[in-house]
Design a protein around this motif. Sequence first.
Motif, PDB file in Angstrom:
ATOM      1  N   SER A 479       0.859  -1.190   0.000  1.00 52.39           N
ATOM      2  CA  SER A 479       0.000   0.000   0.000  1.00 52.39           C
ATOM      3  C   SER A 479       0.887   1.230   0.000  1.00 52.39           C
ATOM      4  CB  SER A 479      -0.923   0.015   1.224  1.00 52.39           C
ATOM      5  OG  SER A 479      -0.212   0.460   2.360  1.00 52.39           O
ATOM      6  N   SER A 480       0.272   2.373  -0.268  1.00 54.08           N
ATOM      7  CA  SER A 480       1.012   3.634  -0.267  1.00 54.08           C
ATOM      8  C   SER A 480       0.530   4.562   0.847  1.00 54.08           C
ATOM      9  CB  SER A 480       0.838   4.333  -1.622  1.00 54.08           C
ATOM     10  OG  SER A 480      -0.536   4.561  -1.894  1.00 54.08           O
ATOM     11  N   PHE A 481      -0.199   4.032   1.812  1.00 55.00           N
ATOM     12  CA  PHE A 481      -0.748   4.859   2.879  1.00 55.00           C
ATOM     13  C   PHE A 481       0.358   5.446   3.752  1.00 55.00           C
ATOM     14  CE2 PHE A 481      -4.613   1.953   2.582  1.00 55.00           C
ATOM     15  CZ  PHE A 481      -5.326   2.866   1.822  1.00 55.00           C
ATOM     16  N   GLY A 482       0.158   6.726   4.120  1.00 58.58           N
ATOM     17  CA  GLY A 482       1.053   7.397   5.046  1.00 58.58           C
ATOM     18  C   GLY A 482       0.287   7.905   6.246  1.00 58.58           C
ATOM     19  N   TRP A 483       0.979   8.635   7.098  1.00 55.09           N
ATOM     20  CA  TRP A 483       0.340   9.128   8.314  1.00 55.09           C
ATOM     21  C   TRP A 483      -0.814  10.075   8.018  1.00 55.09           C
ATOM     22  CZ3 TRP A 483       1.131   6.811  12.770  1.00 55.09           C
ATOM     23  CH2 TRP A 483       2.319   6.118  12.977  1.00 55.09           C
ATOM     24  N   ASP A 484      -0.730  10.831   6.921  1.00 51.05           N
ATOM     25  CA  ASP A 484      -1.809  11.767   6.593  1.00 51.05           C
ATOM     26  C   ASP A 484      -3.092  11.038   6.215  1.00 51.05           C
ATOM     27  OD1 ASP A 484      -0.124  13.874   7.050  1.00 51.05           O
ATOM     28  OD2 ASP A 484       0.447  14.127   4.940  1.00 51.05           O
ATOM     29  N   ASP A 485      -2.967   9.796   5.745  1.00 47.97           N
ATOM     30  CA  ASP A 485      -4.156   9.027   5.361  1.00 47.97           C
ATOM     31  C   ASP A 485      -4.830   8.374   6.555  1.00 47.97           C
ATOM     32  OD1 ASP A 485      -3.802   9.308   2.437  1.00 47.97           O
ATOM     33  OD2 ASP A 485      -1.980   8.122   2.796  1.00 47.97           O
ATOM     34  N   LEU A 486      -4.099   8.255   7.648  1.00 47.63           N
ATOM     35  CA  LEU A 486      -4.601   7.527   8.811  1.00 47.63           C
ATOM     36  C   LEU A 486      -5.342   8.485   9.749  1.00 47.63           C
ATOM     37  CD1 LEU A 486      -4.578   4.729  10.190  1.00 47.63           C
ATOM     38  CD2 LEU A 486      -2.513   5.455  11.403  1.00 47.63           C
ATOM     39  N   LYS A 487      -6.570   8.170  10.047  1.00 46.88           N
ATOM     40  CA  LYS A 487      -7.387   8.998  10.938  1.00 46.88           C
ATOM     41  C   LYS A 487      -7.769   8.172  12.159  1.00 46.88           C
ATOM     42  CE  LYS A 487      -7.154  12.015   7.669  1.00 46.88           C
ATOM     43  NZ  LYS A 487      -6.165  13.110   7.760  1.00 46.88           N
ATOM     44  N   LEU A 488      -6.943   8.269  13.173  1.00 46.66           N
ATOM     45  CA  LEU A 488      -7.202   7.554  14.413  1.00 46.66           C
ATOM     46  C   LEU A 488      -7.419   8.555  15.538  1.00 46.66           C
ATOM     47  CD1 LEU A 488      -4.432   4.773  14.337  1.00 46.66           C
ATOM     48  CD2 LEU A 488      -6.826   4.538  13.680  1.00 46.66           C
ATOM     49  N   SER A 489      -7.841   8.034  16.677  1.00 49.98           N
ATOM     50  CA  SER A 489      -7.933   8.898  17.846  1.00 49.98           C
ATOM     51  C   SER A 489      -6.524   9.355  18.224  1.00 49.98           C
ATOM     52  CB  SER A 489      -8.568   8.140  19.021  1.00 49.98           C
ATOM     53  OG  SER A 489      -7.697   7.098  19.453  1.00 49.98           O
ATOM     54  N   GLU A 490      -6.471  10.454  18.931  1.00 48.12           N
ATOM     55  CA  GLU A 490      -5.163  11.002  19.305  1.00 48.12           C
ATOM     56  C   GLU A 490      -4.356   9.987  20.111  1.00 48.12           C
ATOM     57  OE1 GLU A 490      -3.360  14.779  21.869  1.00 48.12           O
ATOM     58  OE2 GLU A 490      -5.450  14.794  21.186  1.00 48.12           O
ATOM     59  N   ASN A 491      -5.015   9.262  20.985  1.00 49.98           N
ATOM     60  CA  ASN A 491      -4.327   8.276  21.825  1.00 49.98           C
ATOM     61  C   ASN A 491      -3.769   7.122  20.986  1.00 49.98           C
ATOM     62  OD1 ASN A 491      -3.596   6.836  24.300  1.00 49.98           O
ATOM     63  ND2 ASN A 491      -5.326   5.504  23.798  1.00 49.98           N
ATOM     64  N   ALA A 492      -4.612   6.620  20.056  1.00 45.88           N
ATOM     65  CA  ALA A 492      -4.186   5.479  19.242  1.00 45.88           C
ATOM     66  C   ALA A 492      -3.024   5.863  18.329  1.00 45.88           C
ATOM     67  CB  ALA A 492      -5.362   4.959  18.421  1.00 45.88           C
ATOM     68  N   GLU A 493      -3.110   7.022  17.696  1.00 49.93           N
ATOM     69  CA  GLU A 493      -2.032   7.444  16.808  1.00 49.93           C
ATOM     70  C   GLU A 493      -0.746   7.681  17.590  1.00 49.93           C
ATOM     71  OE1 GLU A 493      -0.929  11.011  13.635  1.00 49.93           O
ATOM     72  OE2 GLU A 493      -3.038  10.514  14.040  1.00 49.93           O
ATOM     73  N   SER A 494      -0.868   8.230  18.774  1.00 47.58           N
ATOM     74  CA  SER A 494       0.309   8.471  19.606  1.00 47.58           C
ATOM     75  C   SER A 494       1.005   7.154  19.954  1.00 47.58           C
ATOM     76  CB  SER A 494      -0.097   9.210  20.881  1.00 47.58           C
ATOM     77  OG  SER A 494       1.005   9.339  21.753  1.00 47.58           O
ATOM     78  N   MET A 495       0.223   6.139  20.303  1.00 54.03           N
ATOM     79  CA  MET A 495       0.810   4.836  20.637  1.00 54.03           C
ATOM     80  C   MET A 495       1.459   4.191  19.410  1.00 54.03           C
ATOM     81  SD  MET A 495      -2.078   3.224  23.203  1.00 54.03           S
ATOM     82  CE  MET A 495      -1.082   1.779  23.544  1.00 54.03           C
ATOM     83  N   TYR A 647       2.638  -3.577  22.616  1.00 56.60           N
ATOM     84  CA  TYR A 647       1.687  -2.461  22.545  1.00 56.60           C
ATOM     85  C   TYR A 647       0.284  -3.003  22.315  1.00 56.60           C
ATOM     86  CZ  TYR A 647       5.557   0.847  22.128  1.00 56.60           C
ATOM     87  OH  TYR A 647       6.677   1.596  22.366  1.00 56.60           O
ATOM     88  N   MET A 648      -0.649  -2.581  23.151  1.00 58.13           N
ATOM     89  CA  MET A 648      -2.076  -2.847  22.961  1.00 58.13           C
ATOM     90  C   MET A 648      -2.709  -1.534  22.522  1.00 58.13           C
ATOM     91  SD  MET A 648      -2.752  -6.069  23.904  1.00 58.13           S
ATOM     92  CE  MET A 648      -4.512  -5.945  24.183  1.00 58.13           C
ATOM     93  N   ILE A 649      -3.059  -1.441  21.241  1.00 61.32           N
ATOM     94  CA  ILE A 649      -3.543  -0.172  20.679  1.00 61.32           C
ATOM     95  C   ILE A 649      -5.009  -0.315  20.291  1.00 61.32           C
ATOM     96  CG2 ILE A 649      -3.229   1.533  18.854  1.00 61.32           C
ATOM     97  CD1 ILE A 649      -0.322   0.704  18.669  1.00 61.32           C
TER      98      ILE A 649
END
Length: 736
Positions: A479-495, A647-649
């Motif tokens: 895939s070509s997905f990057g961080w800008d494509d990922l929309k997670l909660s602030e906590n999940a993305e931080s982990m 990690y449990m995310i």
Amino acid sequence: MAKEKSKAEMLIRMMYPKGMSKEPFSDMEEGNAEWMKFLDLLLMTLSVIQDENDPYSFERRGCRHLLAGMENTFVPSAGSGFAGKEQFRDVFRLLLERSEKTVYKGVKFPIAEPLVFRTMTESDFISVLLAYAYRTNRKYEKVFTYLQCGKDVPLSPDVSVPTVGLTADLTGLFSDDDAVFSLYENSFLNKYILSNAGSSRDFNGMSTPLVLRKCALDYFSGRPMDLGRFSRFCTYEKGCAEYEKLMAHDKEAEELMLAFTADVGNAGGRLIQLCGAEGSGRTFLARFLATGLQRRLLSFSVSSFFTLPYDEREEMLSELAAYCMFTGSILLLKNLPSGERMLDITASDRLSRLIDRCSGDCGTILVVSEDPVDSFVNIKADVSTIFLGETSPSVQAEFWTYFMALNGIRPAGDVSIQTLTSLYCMTPGKIEAVLKRVAVVLRPDEKIKKSIMDSECLRHSIQSLSRVDFGKNATLLKSSFGWDDLKLSENAESMLREAVARIKNRSVIMSDYGFEKKLPYGSGTSICLYGPPGTGKTMAAQVLANDLGLDMYRVDLSQIESKYIGETQKNLGRIFDAAENTNAILFFDEADALFARRTDSGNANDRHANSQVAYLLQRMEGYRGVSILATNIAQNFDAAFKRRITYMIPVERPDADERLKIWKSVFPEDAPLDNKLNFKKLAEQADLSGSQIKSAALHASYLAAQRGSTIGMNELVEAVELEYKKEGRLTDRVVI
């Protein structure tokens, strides 16, 4: 008797008119010539004894000297034996002394060295001289035929070849040594110097022919000894370089040297196993040993050897033992059958016989394999095993630096050796292969005369060499997905970002901080992504893989799980074994199939299910790379499970703000969007997961294309309602 002795002395004076020097031979050629002159003396004497009535027999048969009345000198008196034995013995002793002086002086003198070092008897040495004479001068065919069969027998290979009986007759003229080597099958001469190959009839006892092996002839003649027919399955390894001495396996190298130089108490020889992953430095270690002992390392491909017919293999092994003895080569067996191929009893027996034959005839031999060979093959030899473990990040860093310099490569600013050793657990052999591949692709910079290697080029080379075929059990997930494509909660993305940082700094913690000594097991990273379906667990794993530049393989648990007890664990084991040293991320998607039955119940089925999960967690914990679990089930995570996961995310359904971000980023730049689109209203009213929003956006685009319009709110509402219907949420409506 005194008169006969004086005649013997007269013959010796005629053979050596200027007397016999006591000085060392000037070179091998002079030494060989002097020993052949002594052989001629013995042959002439025996010929006269056999044909006393024909004084011209020597001239006809090619001998150099004719002495009138010589036949009378050498006719033994009744019951007295040969009268000139002491005089001939003195000649032999003097030649031996000169040979010893020559060898100890450092002059190469191959044909006499076994006699000098007492590795062969006097009769053995005469056998060697006879066989050597037959292969180097055709005049001896007539002499040998006459002495063994008489003057009326025509020349033929079967009668002109010297025999053991001729050795005994000649030895009796100057020595009391009555040991006849060829009566003993495993004698030094039978194993390494003489061969009966190619004879047209069977011989035994005194009629056994003395045929010099080709490698022995080359050795005694001082000719180069090339591999010849052995090149079909043998090659010489190059000597070890400086980096091999300084950077890897110091402890193992010392252990190997001690094992190789120790006395062998077993008649079957010794086998030293160098066990470890491919590219871990097993062959490097063998090369280090050979270089330290100033010997050459001969690599023997077992798989290539087994393609030869049986009879040819047996002949080749006999010749190879002699070749290794004469060249001083250390034999290294490689490319052994392994794994499921060794379940074949025939293959196992063939390998067992090969190892026994090589270790018995070639002395101490080396074998490289992933697992100890004696665990699946019966071996008669003494066995020593040396395991080559994982190369530490600090040593890997030295290899990266060394091979970059060796291949004329300079890392670009985006290439960090610290990051390389954190992301990629690579053997020295693989590091070398990667940088050789990079050097071929790149062109040197004209100013600095080096190739500039950026991270993209390096990553491509690593991935190309590290990919593995898991068959139907796992597939490469791109895939070509990057961080800008990922929309997670602030906590999940931080982990998730914290997990990436941990992986990138692994070498600092393990090597620089010294934690590899405290944590020898479990230096990898395991992640569990849990949450409802469609919330972005797979995308999160893909973003992590792209950020790290690592290949990710999706493991199909439906192909792994089996109803038979123990089979699921075996299938999982094959996955982790295949992934070892590939730096692959293992992504166990939809792991609910395993976790759904993880309970505390005590019945057999529950215990079977729990053991499968326990085994998976155990292998994840020990895996040196990155392993990721994705599951929709969160309630079965007991304390033992959480302890083994790094990690449990949680990946939860997005709230309105997160849905708005997804709606705004889901359409490509070229999509024809209506200016009146209200993404905020959609985000607030349509409770969809991230995957549902993507599906709705795609369906709305198809509707607009079908209608020939822009993508407007009507199309989006229809698409959202379709997603509701898929979930059975028929009562929810979106108000435009």
